[in-house]
Every structure is written in C-alpha cells, then in structure tokens.
Design a protein around this motif. Structure first.
Motif, PDB file in Angstrom:
ATOM      1  N   MET A   1       0.837  -1.196   0.000  1.00  0.00           N
ATOM      2  CA  MET A   1       0.000   0.000   0.000  1.00  0.00           C
ATOM      3  C   MET A   1       0.875   1.250   0.000  1.00  0.00           C
ATOM      4  O   MET A   1       1.828   1.343   0.775  1.00  0.00           O
ATOM      5  N   GLU A   2       0.556   2.197  -0.871  1.00  0.00           N
ATOM      6  CA  GLU A   2       1.337   3.422  -0.972  1.00  0.00           C
ATOM      7  C   GLU A   2       0.961   4.399   0.138  1.00  0.00           C
ATOM      8  O   GLU A   2      -0.180   4.441   0.587  1.00  0.00           O
ATOM      9  N   LYS A   3       1.952   5.180   0.566  1.00  0.00           N
ATOM     10  CA  LYS A   3       1.711   6.199   1.589  1.00  0.00           C
ATOM     11  C   LYS A   3       2.156   7.543   1.039  1.00  0.00           C
ATOM     12  O   LYS A   3       3.259   7.672   0.512  1.00  0.00           O
ATOM     13  N   ILE A   4       1.286   8.550   1.172  1.00  0.00           N
ATOM     14  CA  ILE A   4       1.580   9.866   0.630  1.00  0.00           C
ATOM     15  C   ILE A   4       1.659  10.888   1.760  1.00  0.00           C
ATOM     16  O   ILE A   4       0.846  10.863   2.693  1.00  0.00           O
ATOM     17  N   MET A   5       2.662  11.741   1.702  1.00  0.00           N
ATOM     18  CA  MET A   5       2.778  12.842   2.643  1.00  0.00           C
ATOM     19  C   MET A   5       2.053  14.042   2.050  1.00  0.00           C
ATOM     20  O   MET A   5       2.380  14.479   0.944  1.00  0.00           O
ATOM     21  N   VAL A   6       1.070  14.570   2.767  1.00  0.00           N
ATOM     22  CA  VAL A   6       0.334  15.745   2.313  1.00  0.00           C
ATOM     23  C   VAL A   6       0.846  16.948   3.092  1.00  0.00           C
ATOM     24  O   VAL A   6       0.756  16.991   4.322  1.00  0.00           O
ATOM     25  N   LEU A   7       1.421  17.892   2.377  1.00  0.00           N
ATOM     26  CA  LEU A   7       2.003  19.080   2.996  1.00  0.00           C
ATOM     27  C   LEU A   7       0.964  20.192   3.013  1.00  0.00           C
ATOM     28  O   LEU A   7       0.523  20.665   1.966  1.00  0.00           O
ATOM     29  N   PHE A   8       0.577  20.606   4.215  1.00  0.00           N
ATOM     30  CA  PHE A   8      -0.391  21.688   4.379  1.00  0.00           C
ATOM     31  C   PHE A   8       0.336  22.997   4.653  1.00  0.00           C
ATOM     32  O   PHE A   8       1.351  23.030   5.348  1.00  0.00           O
ATOM     33  N   LYS A   9      -0.190  24.084   4.096  1.00  0.00           N
ATOM     34  CA  LYS A   9       0.371  25.418   4.311  1.00  0.00           C
ATOM     35  C   LYS A   9      -0.735  26.345   4.784  1.00  0.00           C
ATOM     36  O   LYS A   9      -1.884  26.202   4.399  1.00  0.00           O
ATOM     37  N   TYR A  10      -0.339  27.341   5.577  1.00  0.00           N
ATOM     38  CA  TYR A  10      -1.306  28.256   6.179  1.00  0.00           C
ATOM     39  C   TYR A  10      -2.185  28.956   5.143  1.00  0.00           C
ATOM     40  O   TYR A  10      -3.378  29.123   5.335  1.00  0.00           O
ATOM     41  N   TYR A  11      -1.596  29.338   4.026  1.00  0.00           N
ATOM     42  CA  TYR A  11      -2.326  30.142   3.058  1.00  0.00           C
ATOM     43  C   TYR A  11      -2.890  29.316   1.903  1.00  0.00           C
ATOM     44  O   TYR A  11      -3.321  29.856   0.898  1.00  0.00           O
ATOM     45  N   ASN A  12      -2.899  27.979   2.047  1.00  0.00           N
ATOM     46  CA  ASN A  12      -3.446  27.121   0.999  1.00  0.00           C
ATOM     47  C   ASN A  12      -4.794  26.535   1.416  1.00  0.00           C
ATOM     48  O   ASN A  12      -5.221  26.675   2.557  1.00  0.00           O
TER      49      ASN A  12
ATOM     50  N   VAL B   1      10.903  18.582   4.614  1.00  0.00           N
ATOM     51  CA  VAL B   1      10.290  17.742   3.577  1.00  0.00           C
ATOM     52  C   VAL B   1      11.236  16.621   3.177  1.00  0.00           C
ATOM     53  O   VAL B   1      10.828  15.463   3.048  1.00  0.00           O
ATOM     54  N   GLN B   2      12.504  16.933   2.981  1.00  0.00           N
ATOM     55  CA  GLN B   2      13.490  15.909   2.621  1.00  0.00           C
ATOM     56  C   GLN B   2      13.519  14.790   3.649  1.00  0.00           C
ATOM     57  O   GLN B   2      13.592  13.608   3.299  1.00  0.00           O
ATOM     58  N   GLU B   3      13.477  15.145   4.930  1.00  0.00           N
ATOM     59  CA  GLU B   3      13.561  14.144   5.989  1.00  0.00           C
ATOM     60  C   GLU B   3      12.314  13.269   6.026  1.00  0.00           C
ATOM     61  O   GLU B   3      12.398  12.038   6.104  1.00  0.00           O
ATOM     62  N   TYR B   4      11.140  13.884   5.940  1.00  0.00           N
ATOM     63  CA  TYR B   4       9.906  13.114   6.039  1.00  0.00           C
ATOM     64  C   TYR B   4       9.618  12.311   4.776  1.00  0.00           C
ATOM     65  O   TYR B   4       8.860  11.331   4.830  1.00  0.00           O
ATOM     66  N   LEU B   5      10.221  12.682   3.654  1.00  0.00           N
ATOM     67  CA  LEU B   5      10.052  11.881   2.442  1.00  0.00           C
ATOM     68  C   LEU B   5      10.588  10.461   2.616  1.00  0.00           C
ATOM     69  O   LEU B   5      10.169   9.550   1.902  1.00  0.00           O
ATOM     70  N   LYS B   6      11.502  10.285   3.570  1.00  0.00           N
ATOM     71  CA  LYS B   6      12.052   8.943   3.821  1.00  0.00           C
ATOM     72  C   LYS B   6      10.979   7.978   4.299  1.00  0.00           C
ATOM     73  O   LYS B   6      11.137   6.763   4.182  1.00  0.00           O
ATOM     74  N   LYS B   7       9.889   8.506   4.845  1.00  0.00           N
ATOM     75  CA  LYS B   7       8.852   7.678   5.452  1.00  0.00           C
ATOM     76  C   LYS B   7       7.725   7.312   4.489  1.00  0.00           C
ATOM     77  O   LYS B   7       6.865   6.500   4.825  1.00  0.00           O
ATOM     78  N   VAL B   8       7.702   7.949   3.304  1.00  0.00           N
ATOM     79  CA  VAL B   8       6.548   7.808   2.416  1.00  0.00           C
ATOM     80  C   VAL B   8       6.981   7.470   0.991  1.00  0.00           C
ATOM     81  O   VAL B   8       8.179   7.434   0.680  1.00  0.00           O
TER      82      VAL B   8
END
Length: 249
Positions: A1-12, A93-100
């Motif tokens: 199963m694939e895992k995706i990191m969703v990056l949330f931003k204050y102004y998005n 982001v680079q660090e957390y990409l290792k998990k997904v």
C-alpha cells in the motif's frame, strides 16, 4: 500500500488537498502522513505592518489554523495525527520523504520560493494539486519523449499499477519518434496519442484539452525554474495552466 505525505500550508486550501487525498485513497488505497510546517518568515504576498509585527500576528492565526486543520482532518475521517514541525521547509520535507512513497502539495498562485525550493530537492514523486478535486481515472501524459517524462512515467507505472490506459498528449512532436509509446505497450498499458501542432492549433486549445483529463503526468522541470519561466518553457506553463492534479516522478 502506498503512503503519501500531504504538505499543508497556512495560506493554501486544506480542504482541496484532503479531498484529493480521499479520492486517491478510495481509488488506490493510499495512506496519509499529514504534515504542517510552521512559517519562519512572512509568506510572499502577506503583509500587515512591519515584518516582526506581521509574523507575530501570523503566528496567532497560524496556531488557530492548525487546530482547525486537526478538526477538519477528523471530520473528514482521517485519524492519522497531524505532524507539526518548525524549520526550513525543504529540509523538513526531505527528511519526512524517507517515510513515504510520494508527496502531495498545493500549487501556489505565483509559484513562490517555498514551492520551487521543494520541487528542486524532491527525490520521490510529487502530486501537485490545484483548483479542483480529481477522480484520478482519466490519465494524460504530456510527452515530448524526453528523459524526464520517461522517468515520470516509469514512477507512475510503479506507483499506480491499476491504471491500464492513458492518453499521450504532445505539442509540436512527431508521432514516429515517440519511444514512450513502445514503453507503455510493453508494460501492458493501452495508449492513445493526440498530437497538437502550432501550425494547426493554439496553445490555449492544447491546455484546454489537457484539463479535460483527471490526472496529468509530466516530466520534472530543470532546477533553473526562473529561466524556464522567463523563456516560457512548456513545463512551467503546464503547472500554471493546469486545473487538475499533476504527477511528477
């Protein structure tokens, strides 16, 4: 199963990202790692008073936004805990990409510095969402038969093995030289080709057709984003004109 990191931003638009993730989960069974990175500087286009006072005001709103985001995730049935970090966006982001397996982020209206910095350092596929929610069923590959789009297609085939038919959409390219077609056929993927040419079509017609699909695959940009923007290279125009999610592998 694939895992995706969703990056949330204050102004998005958090709702837009969540709805696109839910669509991915429904169609392909994706899991989520929700990530929020607190601002260290005033975002482009956000000004109140002095920079220091602006940041103080922004932090108050940002803390409220984070709580609202946690509640929104729960309301939408996402029980995974929101990870909140503070630091340099691209480093985190680079660090957390290792998990997904891949990253989802929202396009900013003017392709701001944070957005471009992240595109420069990603080493796994990214899905860029903008303006609409996709069903991820009707897939188009924007192909110049180059190395970068070939890499994206290979990543897509690996991450989305359920997709068995696509459309190749080309601008000013000769059908006879499209080696990507051979690759797709070898992988058991049915491919239809649509050729647009500046002698017979306008770019507006090309982009209109592109946005009739649910999911767009394109090759990565070079690291000279601003050069590509100034010279009006097709890759930057695709990101700016697209209304549907974009996959870059």
């Amino acid at each position: 199963m694939e895992k995706i990191m969703v990056l949330f931003k204050y102004y998005n638009d958090a709702k837009l990202a969540i709805e696109n993730f839910k669509s991915l989960k429904k169609r392909f069974g994706f899991e989520i790692l929700p990530l929020y990175i607190k601002e260290l500087r005033v975002p482009t286009g956000v000004t109140f008073l002095s920079p220091s006072m602006t940041m103080d005001i922004l932090k108050e709103y940002e803390d409220e936004y984070i709580e609202d985001l946690k509640n929104l995730l729960l309301k939408e049935g996402i029980k995974d805990e929101l990870v909140v970090e503070m630091g340099i966006n691209k480093e985190i982001v680079q660090e957390y990409l290792k998990k997904v397996d891949c990253l989802m982020l929202e396009e900013t209206e003017y392709l701001d510095e944070d957005f471009l910095d992240i595109l420069k350092i990603i080493y796994k596929p990214v899905i860029i969402v903008n303006k609409s929610v996709s069903s991820f069923k009707n897939v188009v590959i924007i192909s110049d038969d180059g190395v970068k789009v070939n890499k994206s297609v290979n990543s897509f085939i690996r991450d989305f093995p359920q997709v068995k038919s696509v459309t190749l959409l080309s601008w000013n390219y000769k059908y006879q030289e499209n080696n990507l077609l051979e690759l797709l056929e070898r992988k058991g993927i049915e491919a239809k080709i649509e050729m647009f040419n500046q002698q017979f079509n306008t770019k507006d017609e090309f982009f209109q057709r592109m946005n009739e699909f649910d999911f767009i695959i394109m090759g990565n940009l070079s690291k000279s984003f601003f050069f590509e923007k100034i010279t009006k290279r097709m890759g930057v125009e695709i990101i700016e004109k697209a209304t549907k999610p974009i996959f870059i592998g």
